[in-house]
Design a protein around this motif. Structure first.
Motif, mmCIF file in Angstrom:
data_model
loop_
_atom_site.group_PDB
_atom_site.id
_atom_site.type_symbol
_atom_site.label_atom_id
_atom_site.label_comp_id
_atom_site.label_asym_id
_atom_site.label_seq_id
_atom_site.Cartn_x
_atom_site.Cartn_y
_atom_site.Cartn_z
ATOM 1 N N VAL A 1 14.574 -19.970 -25.075
ATOM 2 C CA VAL A 1 14.584 -21.299 -25.100
ATOM 3 C C VAL A 1 15.123 -22.199 -26.263
ATOM 4 N N ASP A 2 16.182 -22.684 -26.121
ATOM 5 C CA ASP A 2 16.987 -23.206 -27.472
ATOM 6 C C ASP A 2 16.248 -24.697 -27.242
ATOM 7 N N SER A 3 15.223 -25.041 -27.510
ATOM 8 C CA SER A 3 14.548 -26.164 -27.348
ATOM 9 C C SER A 3 13.125 -26.402 -28.128
ATOM 10 N N MET A 4 13.019 -27.743 -28.711
ATOM 11 C CA MET A 4 11.613 -27.676 -29.138
ATOM 12 C C MET A 4 10.617 -28.477 -28.364
ATOM 13 N N ASP A 5 11.278 -28.709 -27.023
ATOM 14 C CA ASP A 5 10.383 -29.729 -26.160
ATOM 15 C C ASP A 5 9.623 -28.671 -25.150
ATOM 16 N N PRO A 6 8.133 -28.709 -25.265
ATOM 17 C CA PRO A 6 7.361 -27.998 -24.427
ATOM 18 C C PRO A 6 7.909 -28.275 -23.201
ATOM 19 N N ALA A 7 8.004 -29.313 -22.680
ATOM 20 C CA ALA A 7 8.511 -29.676 -21.183
ATOM 21 C C ALA A 7 9.470 -28.801 -20.664
ATOM 22 N N ASP A 8 10.726 -28.391 -21.503
ATOM 23 C CA ASP A 8 11.712 -27.537 -21.129
ATOM 24 C C ASP A 8 11.079 -25.964 -20.857
ATOM 25 N N ALA A 9 10.257 -25.813 -21.847
ATOM 26 C CA ALA A 9 9.677 -24.540 -21.918
ATOM 27 C C ALA A 9 8.633 -24.289 -20.496
ATOM 28 N N ALA A 10 8.074 -25.403 -20.269
ATOM 29 C CA ALA A 10 7.173 -25.278 -19.025
ATOM 30 C C ALA A 10 7.907 -25.307 -18.049
ATOM 31 N N ARG A 11 8.888 -25.931 -17.662
ATOM 32 C CA ARG A 11 9.553 -26.084 -16.611
ATOM 33 C C ARG A 11 9.997 -24.669 -16.100
ATOM 34 N N ALA B 1 6.629 -26.920 -33.231
ATOM 35 C CA ALA B 1 6.918 -25.485 -32.606
ATOM 36 C C ALA B 1 5.517 -25.061 -31.940
ATOM 37 N N LYS B 2 4.384 -25.488 -32.544
ATOM 38 C CA LYS B 2 3.285 -24.800 -32.056
ATOM 39 C C LYS B 2 3.076 -25.459 -30.741
ATOM 40 N N ARG B 3 3.783 -26.470 -30.040
ATOM 41 C CA ARG B 3 3.384 -26.846 -29.021
ATOM 42 C C ARG B 3 4.210 -26.194 -27.669
ATOM 43 N N VAL B 4 5.491 -25.386 -28.197
ATOM 44 C CA VAL B 4 6.207 -24.601 -27.406
ATOM 45 C C VAL B 4 5.549 -23.179 -27.342
ATOM 46 N N TYR B 5 4.709 -22.631 -28.295
ATOM 47 C CA TYR B 5 4.293 -21.263 -28.571
ATOM 48 C C TYR B 5 3.659 -20.899 -27.514
ATOM 49 N N PRO B 6 2.658 -21.432 -26.681
ATOM 50 C CA PRO B 6 2.089 -21.146 -25.339
ATOM 51 C C PRO B 6 2.910 -20.556 -24.382
ATOM 52 N N TYR B 7 4.404 -21.082 -24.485
ATOM 53 C CA TYR B 7 5.133 -20.478 -23.340
ATOM 54 C C TYR B 7 6.102 -19.251 -23.857
ATOM 55 N N LEU B 8 5.796 -18.559 -24.883
ATOM 56 C CA LEU B 8 6.394 -17.679 -25.645
ATOM 57 C C LEU B 8 5.558 -16.214 -25.705
ATOM 58 N N LYS B 9 6.415 -15.148 -25.481
ATOM 59 C CA LYS B 9 5.937 -14.078 -25.861
ATOM 60 C C LYS B 9 6.321 -13.391 -27.193
ATOM 61 N N GLY B 10 7.487 -14.116 -27.593
ATOM 62 C CA GLY B 10 8.091 -13.530 -28.831
ATOM 63 C C GLY B 10 7.849 -14.545 -29.969
ATOM 64 N N ASN B 11 8.763 -14.774 -30.543
ATOM 65 C CA ASN B 11 8.794 -15.597 -31.958
ATOM 66 C C ASN B 11 9.029 -17.068 -31.875
ATOM 67 N N VAL B 12 8.583 -17.852 -32.753
ATOM 68 C CA VAL B 12 9.056 -19.418 -32.892
ATOM 69 C C VAL B 12 9.940 -19.296 -34.087
ATOM 70 N N HIS B 13 11.054 -19.986 -33.918
ATOM 71 C CA HIS B 13 12.153 -19.910 -35.035
ATOM 72 C C HIS B 13 12.188 -21.193 -35.752
#
Ligand SMILES: O=C[C@H](O)COP(=O)(O)O
Length: 342
Positions: free
Chosen positions: A17-27, A96-108
């Motif tokens: 996900v090329d975004s730091m918006d947790p809503a983008d990741a959650a959708r 970045a921490k807000r998007v972290y729960p939607y990832l299995k890999g890395n925060v950049h």
């Protein structure tokens, strides 16, 4: 059978996900069902966009307070731009921490464009970012530092690898940059399909009927993949800077390892039906590189050979410099916002 173009693409390539918006990741994830993004990519433009949102004002204030508290503890007395830079780094971690729960890999997180042509400054900023992530509970093993692909930066990536810091070579437009990044042991390279300016000045974006075949960066991405296969590189190819779904389909046909996609494009892909298997095939032919081009040491003498290659490649140098200029403008704007809130 995949139901949408997005689910089909997810079967063909690792999607980030090329975004730091947790809503983008959650959708586009379902953590309870194990559907997650791999990585979250970011840069100064993406962070700046988050900092400007009124709903994130409290997060900016939290970053300001955290920096002030660390100054109190350490006796540091930074003001103005230097203070604002410290706040940007903390804010990067908090966002970045807000998007972290939607990832299995890395925060950049990306190093400052101001450091791009300085080995020591790049190493110092990357190390500072990793330490801040660790302080906030995100381990080094789940952090990747994005570093623009200058000669100095690639030497910095090589040094960072020695201390276990993962890096991504970003703003990449050429095969020599990719060879240097592989020699620096970057875990990823991010070829920019479109130069960064198209996101700021959309009128310069050019449409191709078949981007996977006709766009000049398709050949570069295809060549990087083939060259990496030939030399047995472990560096993964993660194209970035996409504008349309058609570009994404074309890129996926080149079989990159990853692809990083903005929230808006993820939404569009999720609304489209799957494509035929032919859409994901390519008839590009790999460019032939000589043995000496593939085995030359791009990093020796502070990256002398990569410097030479960039000096001869006006287009790559222009796009890299322009991206750094735009990132610098975004960073400055975020600094002003922070200083206006102190
Ligand atoms: O600014 C948006 C582009 O997609 C750049 O991608 P990036 O987040 O990998 O730098």
């Amino acid at each position: 059978m995949p139901e949408t173009l997005l689910s089909q693409i997810r079967q063909l390539v690792t999607v980030d996900v090329d975004s730091m918006d947790p809503a983008d990741a959650a959708r586009h994830t379902s953590p309870e069902n194990g559907l997650l993004f791999c990585d979250m990519t970011s840069n100064q433009a993406i962070l700046g966009g988050q900092a400007e949102r009124p709903e994130n004002a409290d997060l900016v204030k939290q970053a300001i307070e955290e920096v002030k508290a660390t100054y109190k503890e350490s006796g540091a007395k930074k003001e103005g731009e230097a203070f604002a830079m410290d706040v940007i780094d903390v804010l990067t971690v908090l966002v970045a921490k807000r998007v972290y729960p939607y990832l299995k890999g890395n925060v950049h997180a990306q190093t400052s464009p101001c450091a791009a042509y300085d080995i020591d400054q790049t190493v110092a900023h990357a190390t500072k970012l990793v330490n801040l992530f660790e302080k906030h509970g995100i381990p080094k093993s789940r952090v990747c530092i994005k570093i623009p692909t200058s000669a100095e930066s690639m030497v910095a990536c090589h040094k960072l690898k020695q201390v276990g810091i993962q890096t991504l070579a970003t703003c990449l437009f050429s095969v020599p940059q990719a060879l240097a990044a592989s020699q620096a042991n970057c875990i990823y390279v991010a070829p920019y399909f479109n130069e960064l300016r198209v996101h700021f000045q959309p009128t310069i974006w050019r449409e191709y009927a078949n981007p996977g075949k006709e766009h000049p960066m398709s050949q570069v991405v295809f060549d990087v993949k083939n060259v990496y296969k030939k030399i047995g590189s472990k560096t993964l190819v993660m194209p970035a800077s996409l504008v349309t779904c058609k570009e994404i389909i074309g890129l996926v046909s080149l079989k990159p390892d990853h692809i990083t996609i903005s929230g808006g494009l993820l939404d569009k892909l999720a609304e489209l039906p799957p494509e035929s298997a032919e859409a994901f095939q390519t008839d590009l032919v790999p460019t032939v590189f000589s043995e000496s081009e593939l085995t030359a040491d791009y990093l020796a003498n502070d990256g002398a050979l990569l410097k030479e290659s960039l000096a001869k490649d006006a287009e790559t140098t222009r796009k890299l410099d322009d991206a750094l200029k735009l990132f610098d403008e975004c960073e400055k704007k975020t600094k002003q916002l922070i200083l206006s809130m102190v």
